[in-house]
Motif scaffolding. Structure first.
Motif, PDB file in Angstrom:
ATOM      1  N   ASP A 287       0.846  -1.195   0.000  1.00 30.96           N
ATOM      2  CA  ASP A 287       0.000   0.000   0.000  1.00 30.96           C
ATOM      3  C   ASP A 287       0.881   1.244   0.000  1.00 30.96           C
ATOM      4  O   ASP A 287       1.667   1.453   0.926  1.00 30.96           O
ATOM      5  CB  ASP A 287      -0.907   0.007   1.233  1.00 30.96           C
ATOM      6  CG  ASP A 287      -2.060   0.985   1.094  1.00 30.96           C
ATOM      7  OD1 ASP A 287      -1.810   2.131   0.675  1.00 30.96           O
ATOM      8  OD2 ASP A 287      -3.196   0.618   1.421  1.00 30.96           O
TER       9      ASP A 287
ATOM     10  N   VAL B 115       0.155   4.376   0.436  1.00 27.26           N
ATOM     11  CA  VAL B 115      -0.285   5.471   1.306  1.00 27.26           C
ATOM     12  C   VAL B 115      -0.047   5.076   2.755  1.00 27.26           C
ATOM     13  O   VAL B 115      -0.397   3.965   3.175  1.00 27.26           O
ATOM     14  CB  VAL B 115      -1.774   5.792   1.081  1.00 27.26           C
ATOM     15  CG1 VAL B 115      -2.238   6.890   2.030  1.00 27.26           C
ATOM     16  CG2 VAL B 115      -2.002   6.194  -0.365  1.00 27.26           C
TER      17      VAL B 115
ATOM     18  N   ASP C 158      -1.362   6.309   5.700  1.00 25.63           N
ATOM     19  CA  ASP C 158      -2.583   6.174   6.506  1.00 25.63           C
ATOM     20  C   ASP C 158      -3.671   7.032   5.882  1.00 25.63           C
ATOM     21  O   ASP C 158      -3.388   7.898   5.041  1.00 25.63           O
ATOM     22  CB  ASP C 158      -2.327   6.600   7.956  1.00 25.63           C
ATOM     23  CG  ASP C 158      -3.230   5.887   8.954  1.00 25.63           C
ATOM     24  OD1 ASP C 158      -4.243   5.287   8.536  1.00 25.63           O
ATOM     25  OD2 ASP C 158      -2.921   5.919  10.164  1.00 25.63           O
ATOM     26  N   VAL C 159      -4.921   6.796   6.256  1.00 22.35           N
ATOM     27  CA  VAL C 159      -6.047   7.543   5.700  1.00 22.35           C
ATOM     28  C   VAL C 159      -7.028   7.927   6.809  1.00 22.35           C
ATOM     29  O   VAL C 159      -7.049   7.311   7.877  1.00 22.35           O
ATOM     30  CB  VAL C 159      -6.798   6.725   4.612  1.00 22.35           C
ATOM     31  CG1 VAL C 159      -5.883   6.381   3.449  1.00 22.35           C
ATOM     32  CG2 VAL C 159      -7.379   5.428   5.203  1.00 22.35           C
TER      33      VAL C 159
ATOM     34  N   VAL D 231      -9.997   1.952   9.575  1.00 19.05           N
ATOM     35  CA  VAL D 231      -9.620   2.169   8.181  1.00 19.05           C
ATOM     36  C   VAL D 231      -9.201   0.854   7.529  1.00 19.05           C
ATOM     37  O   VAL D 231      -8.582  -0.004   8.161  1.00 19.05           O
ATOM     38  CB  VAL D 231      -8.483   3.210   8.064  1.00 19.05           C
ATOM     39  CG1 VAL D 231      -8.948   4.553   8.589  1.00 19.05           C
ATOM     40  CG2 VAL D 231      -7.226   2.762   8.786  1.00 19.05           C
ATOM     41  N   THR D 232      -9.559   0.702   6.269  1.00 21.39           N
ATOM     42  CA  THR D 232      -9.213  -0.524   5.532  1.00 21.39           C
ATOM     43  C   THR D 232      -8.125  -0.274   4.494  1.00 21.39           C
ATOM     44  O   THR D 232      -7.681  -1.205   3.836  1.00 21.39           O
ATOM     45  CB  THR D 232     -10.458  -1.099   4.830  1.00 21.39           C
ATOM     46  OG1 THR D 232     -11.022  -0.105   3.950  1.00 21.39           O
ATOM     47  CG2 THR D 232     -11.505  -1.511   5.866  1.00 21.39           C
ATOM     48  N   GLN D 233      -7.718   0.984   4.334  1.00 18.66           N
ATOM     49  CA  GLN D 233      -6.638   1.338   3.424  1.00 18.66           C
ATOM     50  C   GLN D 233      -5.507   1.959   4.238  1.00 18.66           C
ATOM     51  O   GLN D 233      -5.708   2.418   5.356  1.00 18.66           O
ATOM     52  CB  GLN D 233      -7.131   2.314   2.360  1.00 18.66           C
ATOM     53  CG  GLN D 233      -8.258   1.771   1.495  1.00 18.66           C
ATOM     54  CD  GLN D 233      -7.832   0.534   0.720  1.00 18.66           C
ATOM     55  OE1 GLN D 233      -6.773   0.513   0.090  1.00 18.66           O
ATOM     56  NE2 GLN D 233      -8.648  -0.510   0.748  1.00 18.66           N
ATOM     57  N   GLY D 234      -4.320   1.983   3.648  1.00 17.19           N
ATOM     58  CA  GLY D 234      -3.182   2.586   4.320  1.00 17.19           C
ATOM     59  C   GLY D 234      -2.274   1.554   4.967  1.00 17.19           C
ATOM     60  O   GLY D 234      -2.742   0.577   5.578  1.00 17.19           O
TER      61      GLY D 234
ATOM     62  N   ASN E   8      -2.429   0.793   9.291  1.00 16.82           N
ATOM     63  CA  ASN E   8      -3.364  -0.126   9.939  1.00 16.82           C
ATOM     64  C   ASN E   8      -3.278  -1.533   9.374  1.00 16.82           C
ATOM     65  O   ASN E   8      -3.550  -2.500  10.085  1.00 16.82           O
ATOM     66  CB  ASN E   8      -4.806   0.370   9.847  1.00 16.82           C
ATOM     67  CG  ASN E   8      -5.708  -0.371  10.818  1.00 16.82           C
ATOM     68  OD1 ASN E   8      -5.290  -0.693  11.931  1.00 16.82           O
ATOM     69  ND2 ASN E   8      -6.928  -0.649  10.404  1.00 16.82           N
ATOM     70  N   LYS E   9      -2.876  -1.665   8.121  1.00 20.54           N
ATOM     71  CA  LYS E   9      -2.684  -3.015   7.594  1.00 20.54           C
ATOM     72  C   LYS E   9      -1.552  -3.724   8.330  1.00 20.54           C
ATOM     73  O   LYS E   9      -1.581  -4.943   8.497  1.00 20.54           O
ATOM     74  CB  LYS E   9      -2.383  -2.961   6.093  1.00 20.54           C
ATOM     75  CG  LYS E   9      -3.593  -2.586   5.248  1.00 20.54           C
ATOM     76  CD  LYS E   9      -3.262  -2.527   3.772  1.00 20.54           C
ATOM     77  CE  LYS E   9      -4.488  -2.170   2.936  1.00 20.54           C
ATOM     78  NZ  LYS E   9      -4.161  -2.080   1.491  1.00 20.54           N
TER      79      LYS E   9
END
Length: 288
Positions: free
Chosen positions: A165, A167, A169-170, A177-180, A183-184
């Protein structure tokens, strides 16, 4: 000159002994428990309405980078040859592999109460009493792999999912959050129980015992785990050149996250340092 953090499976016997001895010495001095206290104090979840710094927030990575660096500095005041090794849990994946040896961290806890009975950090060895904690238990506990409801450590593919990913963080900058990348890697997912634990979070659950709560630094494996997490941030930075910590600016007054997350150039409590100042550690340490 930058020093090197090594994979724990590449430490010599002498390096293992020196690392353990330095940990026991800062524990004897009372310094170690200060790090546990800091982690407990700054363990604020999404549901609380004040500033979050350590978890469920963009500053998860720089905050733990700073905590790890301060622990390492304490160790190196005892023995300048010591650095914090990292545990690659994508490769050393069983309770019989490193770092769970008698000369390093010891093994899992006994069935009756999960008390660790082997290694230098076992309560019966007389050097590792938990003094800053969230339970009444004074001894180190573990449940490697969760004997009653087994789970597996994260795989290389799961780490790659985070690293890919571009990015950092979002919004809304929390555990939902599911993107960034952040957090992944930190590992808050949808659902309940083991299906919601990913990467960093699942490792805490796999180790079990005191690693499950805010007092998780009471288990020395905390530092080896977070050194590997920190390595992933370094790898992400190398892969996505120009990728920076986000948010760059504090959330505005009408934003639900106003006053709850640390922006790139804001002070990161409890230290007088910003996430931006912690992005490049190449002048202090490198990974082997």
């Amino acid at each position: 000159m930058a020093y090197t953090r090594k994979n724990v499976n590449r430490l010599t016997r002498s390096e293992r002994r020196r690392f353990v001895s330095a940990l026991l010495e800062i524990k004897r001095r009372g310094e170690y428990d200060e790090f546990v206290h800091i982690h407990i104090t700054h363990n604020s979840p999404d549901g609380e309405h004040h500033l979050r710094t350590a978890h469920m927030t963009p500053s998860f990575l720089p905050w733990h980078r700073k905590l790890l660096l301060e622990l390492e500095r304490a160790l190196r005041r005892v023995d300048a040859s010591v650095t914090v090794p990292y545990w690659d849990w994508t490769r050393d994946r069983t309770a019989n592999s490193l770092p769970w040896t008698d000369d390093l961290l010891g093994g899992t806890g006994r069935r009756s109460d999960r008390q660790v009975m082997t290694g230098p950090f076992a309560y019966r060895a007389g050097h590792w009493r938990l003094t800053d904690r969230v339970t009444d238990v004074q001894y180190l506990t573990r449940d490697l792999g969760r004997a009653r409801s087994p789970i597996q450590l994260p795989t290389g593919d799961e780490v790659e999912f985070a690293l890919a990913d571009p990015v950092y963080d979002v919004w809304p900058w929390n555990s939902t959050v599911t993107q960034g990348f952040r957090n992944k890697l930190e590992g808050w997912g949808k659902g309940r129980g083991s299906v919601s634990w990913h990467n960093h979070n699942r490792v805490h659950h796999w180790v079990g015992g005191v690693m499950l709560g805010a007092a998780s630094p009471n288990d020395p494996v905390f530092w080896l785990h977070h050194a590997f997490v920190d390595l992933q941030w370094t790898r992400w930075q190398q892969r996505h050149s120009g990728g920076r910590y986000l948010p760059a600016e504090p959330p505005g007054a009408r934003d639900v996250q106003h006053g709850r997350v640390v922006a790139r150039d804001q002070r990161l409590p409890p230290w007088d340092v910003t996430p931006a100042e912690l992005e490049d550690m190449s002048g202090i340490y490198r990974y082997e």
